[in-house]
Design an enzyme around this catalytic site. Sequence first.
Site, PDB file in Angstrom:
ATOM      1  N   GLU A  88       0.956  -1.174   0.335  1.00  0.00           N
ATOM      2  CA  GLU A  88       0.005   0.313   0.043  1.00  0.00           C
ATOM      3  C   GLU A  88       1.115   1.006   0.211  1.00  0.00           C
ATOM      4  O   GLU A  88       0.603   3.045  -1.056  1.00  0.00           O
ATOM      5  CB  GLU A  88      -0.859  -0.123   0.907  1.00  0.00           C
ATOM      6  CG  GLU A  88      -2.012  -0.880   0.797  1.00  0.00           C
ATOM      7  CD  GLU A  88      -1.879  -2.345   0.965  1.00  0.00           C
ATOM      8  OE1 GLU A  88      -2.892  -3.472   1.515  1.00  0.00           O
ATOM      9  OE2 GLU A  88      -0.309  -2.806   2.027  1.00  0.00           O
ATOM     10  N   PHE A 150     -11.802  -7.412  13.411  1.00  0.00           N
ATOM     11  CA  PHE A 150     -11.217  -8.071  12.440  1.00  0.00           C
ATOM     12  C   PHE A 150     -10.401  -6.664  11.226  1.00  0.00           C
ATOM     13  O   PHE A 150     -11.742  -6.701  11.051  1.00  0.00           O
ATOM     14  CB  PHE A 150     -10.938  -9.384  11.984  1.00  0.00           C
ATOM     15  CG  PHE A 150      -9.730  -9.933  11.162  1.00  0.00           C
ATOM     16  CD1 PHE A 150      -9.007 -10.432  11.524  1.00  0.00           C
ATOM     17  CD2 PHE A 150      -9.534  -9.580   9.778  1.00  0.00           C
ATOM     18  CE1 PHE A 150      -7.584 -10.681  10.410  1.00  0.00           C
ATOM     19  CE2 PHE A 150      -8.946 -10.306   8.906  1.00  0.00           C
ATOM     20  CZ  PHE A 150      -8.028 -10.742   9.455  1.00  0.00           C
ATOM     21  N   GLN A 151      -8.764  -6.787  11.585  1.00  0.00           N
ATOM     22  CA  GLN A 151      -8.823  -5.781  10.660  1.00  0.00           C
ATOM     23  C   GLN A 151      -9.226  -4.191  10.656  1.00  0.00           C
ATOM     24  O   GLN A 151     -10.192  -3.436   9.497  1.00  0.00           O
ATOM     25  CB  GLN A 151      -8.568  -5.851   9.351  1.00  0.00           C
ATOM     26  CG  GLN A 151      -7.767  -7.138   8.991  1.00  0.00           C
ATOM     27  CD  GLN A 151      -7.604  -7.653   7.545  1.00  0.00           C
ATOM     28  OE1 GLN A 151      -8.867  -7.747   6.726  1.00  0.00           O
ATOM     29  NE2 GLN A 151      -6.502  -8.022   6.509  1.00  0.00           N
ATOM     30  N   LYS A 200     -17.596  -1.299   4.927  1.00  0.00           N
ATOM     31  CA  LYS A 200     -18.439  -2.138   3.763  1.00  0.00           C
ATOM     32  C   LYS A 200     -19.238  -1.918   3.742  1.00  0.00           C
ATOM     33  O   LYS A 200     -19.863  -2.719   2.690  1.00  0.00           O
ATOM     34  CB  LYS A 200     -17.544  -3.622   4.752  1.00  0.00           C
ATOM     35  CG  LYS A 200     -18.043  -5.163   3.273  1.00  0.00           C
ATOM     36  CD  LYS A 200     -17.184  -6.106   4.266  1.00  0.00           C
ATOM     37  CE  LYS A 200     -16.792  -6.833   3.017  1.00  0.00           C
ATOM     38  NZ  LYS A 200     -16.779  -8.254   3.273  1.00  0.00           N
ATOM     39  N   MET A 516      23.635   9.241   3.723  1.00  0.00           N
ATOM     40  CA  MET A 516      24.122  10.412   4.912  1.00  0.00           C
ATOM     41  C   MET A 516      24.008  10.580   6.147  1.00  0.00           C
ATOM     42  O   MET A 516      24.390  10.690   6.664  1.00  0.00           O
ATOM     43  CB  MET A 516      22.383  10.889   4.698  1.00  0.00           C
ATOM     44  CG  MET A 516      22.344  12.891   4.911  1.00  0.00           C
ATOM     45  SD  MET A 516      23.630  13.768   4.286  1.00  0.00           S
ATOM     46  CE  MET A 516      22.579  14.331   2.042  1.00  0.00           C
TER      47      MET A 516
END
Length: 619
Positions: A88, A150-151, A200, A516
Amino acid sequence: MTRPTPETLAHSARRARTTAEAPGDTDHVRPATPVRATPTQVSGAGSLVRSLEALGVDVVFGIPGGAILPAYDPLYDSTVRHILVRHEQGAGHAATGYAQATGRVGVCIATSGPGATNLVTPIADAYMDSVPMVAITGQVARPAIGTDAFQEADIQGITLPITKHNFLVQEASEIPQVLAEAFHLASTGRPGPVLVDIPKDVLQASTTFAWPPTLDLPGYRPTLHPHGKQIREAARLMSNARRPVLYVGGGVLKAGATEGLRKLAELTGIPVVTTLMALGAFPDSHRQHLGMPGMHGTVAAVYGLQKADLIVALGARFDDRVTGKLDSFAPDATVVHADIDPAEIGKNRHADVPIVGDARYVIDELLAAVTAERAAGRVADLADWWTQLDDLRERYPLGYDEPSDGTLSPQYVIKRLGEIVGSDAIYVAGVGQHQMWASQFISYEKPQTWLNSGGLGTMGYAVPAAMGAKVGKPDTVVWAIDGDGCFQMTNQELATCALEGIPVKIAVINNGNLGMVRQWQTLFYGERYSNTDLGTHKHRIPDFVKLAEALGCVGLRCENAEDVEKTIEAAMAINDAPVVIDFVVGKDAMVWPMVAAGTSNDEIMFARGVRPVFDEDDI
């Protein structure tokens, strides 16, 4: 507040078609033909996809998952292209790269929970760099919100500080309006990311889709036109200053104001400095361009700002990488600060003449006001100022020393890359030494040819951002200049590029270290190199050529100066697959000039142990 008309909505929604004319400024563009759709019974997911189509979206970057899955079914039949990324974070940076290269709104999609939280870094990145992006996330069903389902993650709350605005959609009927508002907010005023979180069950619910909706954004009225009195005062100061500087930031690019900037600079003869986010807004080759200011800017640009008696800041925000120690920055300068975001004016440095407005309008009106000043015989004499600046440019040009151990110079690689590829290409950098060398040793002559993570400094930005830029500008050569550390964070998106036919080119500046950080350890930590050796030199883990091939790309390696040109030309000859070049360079090269963090710009170092020598009166 007057609600936008259907014509205004269609125009702002389809700015994607016309932002090359004036990205970031809707008033400059002729309205597009309104998109209209008769009411149709669809699911919430269908309404989402139909809204994206009506908004003129041609591509989205994302990964499906449980909560967002209902949206992927109508997307299967849509005209909107979906690019399946491998992480993602890659989707978010790809959307950002697409937006930065095209001026259009970039779109990314993720599912709930970890899918959404993986977007946090690219959202924060887009927020810091004012990039128009809409992130669409799935959420658990409404009855499960707040139950630690969940999630589940409160992505609206998580991203509240790093979005221009965000939405949690409560009803399927709201989807067209919310999407239209999200795109309008992302692309107007000061651009930025907007998040749309959709449960959802809302995606699964039955609803009616109709277009266009009416936007309801009370209080959102960006000020585009500056106040005339402030413009006249700025013009008066510009006409009387002895040591003025035009301090140009990324807002000039966002506003499509580069032509006006050039006219203003040439009319006034005032020297120009362009920040890291503004490279390409004013041609590097132009005689009036002093270069980039700040921590790794040119001596002339740093000195010019520090000793100025007038700073005209256009779409810049006086960030710490430019000012150094703030209380010692430009002590004798009167400041004119023009920005579309009033919150930036006076935030870090007091503005003697604050100007709120779109950079394109500000510059156009400054041109008229300065022209009136000149007609009245008021013209600044900048001859002595230019004598000082030209002397500094001659004595302290950008340069580098060849490595004493015979290894390949990273600066040479990047300089030759810019010379061979040319100024029509888009260059995308990761973060670190290679980013600074790319900003210094490639000549940027045109807007939207330099993309980087300036504000957040995101390692892993380059590969997915280059992918997004190439999708947005398929006929333009796109090179990512990345470090071996940055490259290992998101290189899996090269698999996406290989499978989707996105032939980006990646130059990995492989010095075997987190470069760096190692430079700082050399200078400030007694050469105690704690956890900066990546093993890409010592053990060749990973072998970048083999890795490139495993990801469906062409892999090349270059280890000496004699092979640099032919290796770059070999990569340029390949246009049907992504190409990765492993440039194995020396580990001891450093970025100079340098203003150490927390110190004054007066303490700029031209090279290690070398301080610029200024005239006694100027110290």
